[in-house]
Structures are given as structure tokens and as C-alpha cells.
Motif scaffolding. Structure first.
Motif, PDB file in Angstrom:
ATOM      1  N   VAL A   1     -38.823 -12.474  24.511  1.00  0.00           N
ATOM      2  CA  VAL A   1     -39.305 -13.843  24.690  1.00  0.00           C
ATOM      3  C   VAL A   1     -39.726 -14.445  23.358  1.00  0.00           C
ATOM      4  N   PHE A   2     -40.540 -13.737  22.581  1.00  0.00           N
ATOM      5  CA  PHE A   2     -41.136 -14.324  21.394  1.00  0.00           C
ATOM      6  C   PHE A   2     -40.264 -14.252  20.147  1.00  0.00           C
ATOM      7  N   PHE A   3     -39.235 -13.438  20.142  1.00  0.00           N
ATOM      8  CA  PHE A   3     -38.353 -13.380  18.980  1.00  0.00           C
ATOM      9  C   PHE A   3     -36.984 -13.993  19.240  1.00  0.00           C
ATOM     10  N   THR A   4     -36.680 -14.348  20.489  1.00  0.00           N
ATOM     11  CA  THR A   4     -35.389 -14.959  20.803  1.00  0.00           C
ATOM     12  C   THR A   4     -35.563 -16.340  21.404  1.00  0.00           C
ATOM     13  N   PHE A   5     -36.249 -16.418  22.539  1.00  0.00           N
ATOM     14  CA  PHE A   5     -36.337 -17.682  23.259  1.00  0.00           C
ATOM     15  C   PHE A   5     -37.256 -18.689  22.575  1.00  0.00           C
ATOM     16  N   MET A   6     -38.381 -18.244  22.060  1.00  0.00           N
ATOM     17  CA  MET A   6     -39.305 -19.182  21.421  1.00  0.00           C
ATOM     18  C   MET A   6     -38.700 -19.811  20.156  1.00  0.00           C
ATOM     19  N   PRO A   7     -38.102 -19.052  19.230  1.00  0.00           N
ATOM     20  CA  PRO A   7     -37.506 -19.709  18.058  1.00  0.00           C
ATOM     21  C   PRO A   7     -36.332 -20.627  18.416  1.00  0.00           C
ATOM     22  N   LEU A   8     -35.525 -20.235  19.401  1.00  0.00           N
ATOM     23  CA  LEU A   8     -34.427 -21.104  19.816  1.00  0.00           C
ATOM     24  C   LEU A   8     -34.960 -22.405  20.408  1.00  0.00           C
ATOM     25  N   GLY A   9     -35.958 -22.307  21.257  1.00  0.00           N
ATOM     26  CA  GLY A   9     -36.556 -23.506  21.840  1.00  0.00           C
ATOM     27  C   GLY A   9     -37.200 -24.385  20.786  1.00  0.00           C
ATOM     28  N   ALA A  10     -37.866 -23.767  19.811  1.00  0.00           N
ATOM     29  CA  ALA A  10     -38.511 -24.540  18.743  1.00  0.00           C
ATOM     30  C   ALA A  10     -37.467 -25.252  17.886  1.00  0.00           C
ATOM     31  N   ALA A  11     -36.373 -24.590  17.580  1.00  0.00           N
ATOM     32  CA  ALA A  11     -35.325 -25.215  16.759  1.00  0.00           C
ATOM     33  C   ALA A  11     -34.662 -26.370  17.503  1.00  0.00           C
ATOM     34  N   ILE A  12     -34.311 -26.145  18.752  1.00  0.00           N
ATOM     35  CA  ILE A  12     -33.664 -27.200  19.530  1.00  0.00           C
ATOM     36  C   ILE A  12     -34.622 -28.361  19.755  1.00  0.00           C
TER      37      ILE A  12
ATOM     38  N   ALA B   1     -42.916 -24.142  23.452  1.00  0.00           N
ATOM     39  CA  ALA B   1     -43.552 -23.918  24.754  1.00  0.00           C
ATOM     40  C   ALA B   1     -42.502 -23.796  25.853  1.00  0.00           C
ATOM     41  N   LEU B   2     -41.498 -24.663  25.820  1.00  0.00           N
ATOM     42  CA  LEU B   2     -40.433 -24.568  26.826  1.00  0.00           C
ATOM     43  C   LEU B   2     -39.605 -23.297  26.646  1.00  0.00           C
ATOM     44  N   GLY B   3     -39.419 -22.871  25.403  1.00  0.00           N
ATOM     45  CA  GLY B   3     -38.705 -21.628  25.148  1.00  0.00           C
ATOM     46  C   GLY B   3     -39.439 -20.422  25.696  1.00  0.00           C
ATOM     47  N   ILE B   4     -40.758 -20.422  25.563  1.00  0.00           N
ATOM     48  CA  ILE B   4     -41.545 -19.329  26.127  1.00  0.00           C
ATOM     49  C   ILE B   4     -41.417 -19.326  27.646  1.00  0.00           C
ATOM     50  N   GLY B   5     -41.507 -20.515  28.239  1.00  0.00           N
ATOM     51  CA  GLY B   5     -41.360 -20.601  29.700  1.00  0.00           C
ATOM     52  C   GLY B   5     -39.989 -20.153  30.164  1.00  0.00           C
ATOM     53  N   ALA B   6     -38.946 -20.567  29.457  1.00  0.00           N
ATOM     54  CA  ALA B   6     -37.591 -20.154  29.821  1.00  0.00           C
ATOM     55  C   ALA B   6     -37.406 -18.649  29.624  1.00  0.00           C
ATOM     56  N   GLY B   7     -38.001 -18.112  28.560  1.00  0.00           N
ATOM     57  CA  GLY B   7     -37.900 -16.670  28.322  1.00  0.00           C
ATOM     58  C   GLY B   7     -38.604 -15.862  29.386  1.00  0.00           C
ATOM     59  N   LEU B   8     -39.777 -16.311  29.800  1.00  0.00           N
ATOM     60  CA  LEU B   8     -40.487 -15.604  30.866  1.00  0.00           C
ATOM     61  C   LEU B   8     -39.728 -15.681  32.184  1.00  0.00           C
ATOM     62  N   ALA B   9     -39.120 -16.836  32.453  1.00  0.00           N
ATOM     63  CA  ALA B   9     -38.311 -16.960  33.663  1.00  0.00           C
ATOM     64  C   ALA B   9     -37.094 -16.040  33.595  1.00  0.00           C
ATOM     65  N   PHE B  10     -36.450 -15.980  32.427  1.00  0.00           N
ATOM     66  CA  PHE B  10     -35.290 -15.106  32.276  1.00  0.00           C
ATOM     67  C   PHE B  10     -35.661 -13.641  32.476  1.00  0.00           C
ATOM     68  N   VAL B  11     -36.791 -13.241  31.925  1.00  0.00           N
ATOM     69  CA  VAL B  11     -37.235 -11.849  32.044  1.00  0.00           C
ATOM     70  C   VAL B  11     -37.477 -11.494  33.509  1.00  0.00           C
ATOM     71  N   GLU B  12     -38.057 -12.423  34.255  1.00  0.00           N
ATOM     72  CA  GLU B  12     -38.323 -12.151  35.675  1.00  0.00           C
ATOM     73  C   GLU B  12     -37.036 -12.151  36.492  1.00  0.00           C
ATOM     74  N   ILE B  13     -36.135 -13.091  36.218  1.00  0.00           N
ATOM     75  CA  ILE B  13     -34.908 -13.182  37.000  1.00  0.00           C
ATOM     76  C   ILE B  13     -33.970 -12.021  36.683  1.00  0.00           C
ATOM     77  N   ALA B  14     -33.814 -11.687  35.412  1.00  0.00           N
ATOM     78  CA  ALA B  14     -32.896 -10.625  35.005  1.00  0.00           C
ATOM     79  C   ALA B  14     -33.505  -9.239  35.168  1.00  0.00           C
ATOM     80  N   GLN B  15     -34.795  -9.166  35.415  1.00  0.00           N
ATOM     81  CA  GLN B  15     -35.523  -7.895  35.579  1.00  0.00           C
ATOM     82  C   GLN B  15     -35.228  -6.934  34.425  1.00  0.00           C
TER      83      GLN B  15
END
Length: 88
Positions: free
Chosen positions: A46-57, A20-34
Motif C-alpha cells: 500500500v505505502f510503496f506502490t499505491f500511495m506514490p502512484l496516487g500522489a503522482a496522478i 489519500a485516495l491511493g492509500i484507500g485504493a491500496g487498502l481496498a485492493f489488499v482486502e479484495i485480493a486477500q
């Protein structure tokens, strides 16, 4: 046995929270980095990079945290002491 079960619970809860935190961080990154949204690239990022990294950590840290808490019997009461005969 208590340590193993609590570590497994920590792994499960940490994975859910980390995802869940990975999804939130990914969505924030997408908005900030445009980043571009051509053919759903934002969603795949978001769902293939940030979510698995957040889930693993989150899973690893949750398992370690719950395992350490379970090993410290004096810091957390996991089992209730039987009541003394005159304590009712």
C-alpha cells in the motif's frame, strides 16, 4: 504569475488528495485480493506502490486542473473588482 501560483497550489493539494485516495485504493485492493500479510507485505504494498502512484496522478491532475481554471479568467473570479464610488 497567477497561473503558476494556482498550478503550484493544485500540485500540492492534488498530491495530498491523491496520496489519500491511493492509500484507500491500496487498502481496498489488499482486502479484495486477500494478499498475504507475512512480515507486513500488505503495508509495504500500500505505502510503496499505491500511495506514490496516487500522489503522482493526483498532483499532475491537480496542477493541470488549477492551471486551466486560472487561465480562464471569465469562468472564475480570482480578483475582486474595485468598488465604484457610488456603490456603498
Amino acid at each position: 504569475m497567477k497561473v503558476v501560483l494556482l498550478a503550484a497550489l493544485g500540485l500540492f493539494l492534488g498530491t495530498l488528495g491523491g496520496a489519500a485516495l491511493g492509500i484507500g485504493a491500496g487498502l481496498a485492493f489488499v482486502e479484495i485480493a486477500q494478499t498475504t500479510n507475512f512480515e507486513g507485505q500488505n503495508g509495504m504494498l500500500v505505502f510503496f506502490t499505491f500511495m506514490p502512484l496516487g500522489a503522482a496522478i493526483g498532483g499532475i491532475s491537480g496542477a493541470v486542473l488549477f492551471g486551466l481554471l486560472a487561465m480562464r479568467d471569465d469562468a472564475i473570479a480570482l480578483e475582486r473588482e474595485p468598488a465604484a464610488p457610488g456603490d456603498r
